[in-house]
Write a protein that holds these residues in place. Sequence first.
Motif, PDB file in Angstrom:
ATOM      1  N   ASP A   1       4.260 -27.773 -41.684  1.00  0.00           N
ATOM      2  CA  ASP A   1       4.142 -27.362 -40.283  1.00  0.00           C
ATOM      3  C   ASP A   1       4.867 -28.348 -39.364  1.00  0.00           C
ATOM      4  O   ASP A   1       5.541 -27.942 -38.406  1.00  0.00           O
ATOM      5  CB  ASP A   1       2.675 -27.260 -39.876  1.00  0.00           C
ATOM      6  CG  ASP A   1       1.988 -26.041 -40.470  1.00  0.00           C
ATOM      7  OD1 ASP A   1       2.704 -25.124 -40.936  1.00  0.00           O
ATOM      8  OD2 ASP A   1       0.739 -26.006 -40.475  1.00  0.00           O
TER       9      ASP A   1
ATOM     10  N   LEU B   1       8.595 -27.783 -39.600  1.00  0.00           N
ATOM     11  CA  LEU B   1       8.993 -26.582 -38.861  1.00  0.00           C
ATOM     12  C   LEU B   1       8.950 -26.828 -37.353  1.00  0.00           C
ATOM     13  O   LEU B   1       9.812 -26.325 -36.609  1.00  0.00           O
ATOM     14  CB  LEU B   1       8.076 -25.415 -39.236  1.00  0.00           C
ATOM     15  CG  LEU B   1       8.214 -24.909 -40.676  1.00  0.00           C
ATOM     16  CD1 LEU B   1       7.167 -23.837 -40.965  1.00  0.00           C
ATOM     17  CD2 LEU B   1       9.608 -24.367 -40.935  1.00  0.00           C
ATOM     18  N   LYS B   2       7.977 -27.596 -36.908  1.00  0.00           N
ATOM     19  CA  LYS B   2       7.907 -27.940 -35.484  1.00  0.00           C
ATOM     20  C   LYS B   2       9.140 -28.727 -35.059  1.00  0.00           C
ATOM     21  O   LYS B   2       9.730 -28.479 -33.988  1.00  0.00           O
ATOM     22  CB  LYS B   2       6.636 -28.739 -35.214  1.00  0.00           C
ATOM     23  CG  LYS B   2       6.436 -29.111 -33.754  1.00  0.00           C
ATOM     24  CD  LYS B   2       5.136 -29.878 -33.550  1.00  0.00           C
ATOM     25  CE  LYS B   2       4.944 -30.270 -32.092  1.00  0.00           C
ATOM     26  NZ  LYS B   2       3.664 -31.033 -31.899  1.00  0.00           N
ATOM     27  N   SER B   3       9.561 -29.675 -35.899  1.00  0.00           N
ATOM     28  CA  SER B   3      10.757 -30.462 -35.590  1.00  0.00           C
ATOM     29  C   SER B   3      12.002 -29.584 -35.588  1.00  0.00           C
ATOM     30  O   SER B   3      12.898 -29.753 -34.751  1.00  0.00           O
ATOM     31  CB  SER B   3      10.916 -31.596 -36.607  1.00  0.00           C
ATOM     32  OG  SER B   3       9.864 -32.540 -36.491  1.00  0.00           O
ATOM     33  N   LEU B   4      12.066 -28.642 -36.514  1.00  0.00           N
ATOM     34  CA  LEU B   4      13.205 -27.732 -36.556  1.00  0.00           C
ATOM     35  C   LEU B   4      13.262 -26.866 -35.298  1.00  0.00           C
ATOM     36  O   LEU B   4      14.323 -26.652 -34.714  1.00  0.00           O
ATOM     37  CB  LEU B   4      13.123 -26.856 -37.809  1.00  0.00           C
ATOM     38  CG  LEU B   4      13.476 -27.537 -39.132  1.00  0.00           C
ATOM     39  CD1 LEU B   4      12.994 -26.708 -40.313  1.00  0.00           C
ATOM     40  CD2 LEU B   4      14.974 -27.785 -39.230  1.00  0.00           C
ATOM     41  N   ARG B   5      12.105 -26.368 -34.872  1.00  0.00           N
ATOM     42  CA  ARG B   5      12.079 -25.556 -33.653  1.00  0.00           C
ATOM     43  C   ARG B   5      12.509 -26.382 -32.446  1.00  0.00           C
ATOM     44  O   ARG B   5      13.262 -25.904 -31.585  1.00  0.00           O
ATOM     45  CB  ARG B   5      10.676 -24.996 -33.428  1.00  0.00           C
ATOM     46  CG  ARG B   5      10.253 -23.942 -34.442  1.00  0.00           C
ATOM     47  CD  ARG B   5       8.942 -23.280 -34.050  1.00  0.00           C
ATOM     48  NE  ARG B   5       8.479 -22.382 -35.104  1.00  0.00           N
ATOM     49  CZ  ARG B   5       7.570 -22.698 -36.013  1.00  0.00           C
ATOM     50  NH1 ARG B   5       7.018 -23.908 -35.992  1.00  0.00           N
ATOM     51  NH2 ARG B   5       7.220 -21.843 -36.940  1.00  0.00           N
ATOM     52  N   ALA B   6      12.034 -27.627 -32.374  1.00  0.00           N
ATOM     53  CA  ALA B   6      12.394 -28.491 -31.247  1.00  0.00           C
ATOM     54  C   ALA B   6      13.891 -28.767 -31.211  1.00  0.00           C
ATOM     55  O   ALA B   6      14.477 -28.961 -30.135  1.00  0.00           O
ATOM     56  CB  ALA B   6      11.621 -29.812 -31.340  1.00  0.00           C
TER      57      ALA B   6
ATOM     58  N   GLY C   1      16.081 -26.609 -32.052  1.00  0.00           N
ATOM     59  CA  GLY C   1      16.768 -25.345 -31.799  1.00  0.00           C
ATOM     60  C   GLY C   1      17.119 -24.582 -33.052  1.00  0.00           C
ATOM     61  O   GLY C   1      17.893 -23.618 -33.002  1.00  0.00           O
TER      62      GLY C   1
ATOM     63  N   MET D   1      15.279 -22.641 -35.024  1.00  0.00           N
ATOM     64  CA  MET D   1      14.646 -21.354 -35.296  1.00  0.00           C
ATOM     65  C   MET D   1      14.605 -20.476 -34.052  1.00  0.00           C
ATOM     66  O   MET D   1      13.709 -19.654 -33.887  1.00  0.00           O
ATOM     67  CB  MET D   1      13.242 -21.583 -35.856  1.00  0.00           C
ATOM     68  CG  MET D   1      13.244 -22.448 -37.110  1.00  0.00           C
ATOM     69  SD  MET D   1      11.622 -22.710 -37.833  1.00  0.00           S
ATOM     70  CE  MET D   1      11.309 -21.100 -38.561  1.00  0.00           C
ATOM     71  N   SER D   2      15.604 -20.650 -33.195  1.00  0.00           N
ATOM     72  CA  SER D   2      15.651 -19.873 -31.960  1.00  0.00           C
ATOM     73  C   SER D   2      16.158 -18.453 -32.177  1.00  0.00           C
ATOM     74  O   SER D   2      15.823 -17.539 -31.422  1.00  0.00           O
ATOM     75  CB  SER D   2      16.538 -20.579 -30.925  1.00  0.00           C
ATOM     76  OG  SER D   2      17.845 -20.776 -31.438  1.00  0.00           O
TER      77      SER D   2
ATOM     78  N   ASN E   1      16.470 -14.779 -33.762  1.00  0.00           N
ATOM     79  CA  ASN E   1      15.579 -13.818 -34.419  1.00  0.00           C
ATOM     80  C   ASN E   1      15.993 -13.631 -35.870  1.00  0.00           C
ATOM     81  O   ASN E   1      17.183 -13.600 -36.195  1.00  0.00           O
ATOM     82  CB  ASN E   1      15.621 -12.476 -33.687  1.00  0.00           C
ATOM     83  CG  ASN E   1      14.987 -12.535 -32.314  1.00  0.00           C
ATOM     84  OD1 ASN E   1      14.090 -13.341 -32.082  1.00  0.00           O
ATOM     85  ND2 ASN E   1      15.458 -11.690 -31.405  1.00  0.00           N
TER      86      ASN E   1
ATOM     87  N   THR F   1      15.434 -15.678 -38.410  1.00  0.00           N
ATOM     88  CA  THR F   1      15.762 -16.891 -39.165  1.00  0.00           C
ATOM     89  C   THR F   1      14.959 -16.918 -40.456  1.00  0.00           C
ATOM     90  O   THR F   1      13.725 -16.827 -40.442  1.00  0.00           O
ATOM     91  CB  THR F   1      15.459 -18.153 -38.332  1.00  0.00           C
ATOM     92  OG1 THR F   1      16.265 -18.152 -37.158  1.00  0.00           O
ATOM     93  CG2 THR F   1      15.750 -19.414 -39.140  1.00  0.00           C
TER      94      THR F   1
END
Length: 299
Positions: free
Chosen positions: A107, A110-115, A117, A119-120, A122, A124
Amino acid sequence: MPSTTDGVARRLAATLLLFAVACSCCVAAPSGTANDKASDSPLLLKPVKSDGPPAVLVFVQGAEIAASAYLPLLRQVQEASPLALWVAVPSFPLDVPEPLAIGSTVDGALKSLRAAGAMSANGTALFLGGHSLGGAMLQNFLVSNHHEAAGQLLMGAFVTRSNRHRNSSYPVATLTLGGELDGLCRLTRMAEAFHMQRAEPARMPVVVLPGQSHMQFASGPPPANVKKYDLVPEVSEAEAHAALAAAAAAFMATRVGGGGERDSDTLGQLRTATEPLVAPLIAALQQEGFYHFAPPCYS
């Protein structure tokens, strides 16, 4: 003189330690200096391509092998892949993947990946992978947390018998990658996996790469336990990484639809090349009435 109670306690502690080691498919001893605590941020690799389908790969380190030791291989996976692939490699306390920490660590990655950019976009695709003990721990987590995963990469690891028997089919499409000269995750175990998963060659392919050892799934000098038990490779690290990257990239592309027939053909050719390596072992196990191929009837 130590009391009898103390002696029993020491023996019990030693037994529990041996049991924990035996439960992992292959545990590597320290490579360099182990982290005494987990890093708050995983190592991130940005995509080297921008025009392919978006995807992320969270990769779990082997026991006491630094997360950074996997970066050279994972960079080659990015180069070989047609996907716009982000990679995250988290670190565990003491560099040992803990089953109770897998969920929070994935988790966090994944949070770091979202931060960043990653997983921005659709759609992914999410892939997870692991080496050695990392692969053993990761697959247990995915049995109950598989809904978002497009696929799993096991390197120097395999779908365990308990997971294979628990479900008629393991819930996540999985590429199992083994080395012919892996001295910790042996060829005999890859032969068993090849036989048991042959009914799903596209979804659950098992590939054994000739001449490759256990440490060649990573980089750097072998840790003590790997040095003691691993076999001497017959290919260079560069050759091993190129072969691994080609297999991993082809599998991920088939799961996302970014490669097509070429990548399906690549996986098929790798499985065909694996067959002569494992066929004699499979035949021998069948002749001896191997329990895990055909359990006896006790009724």
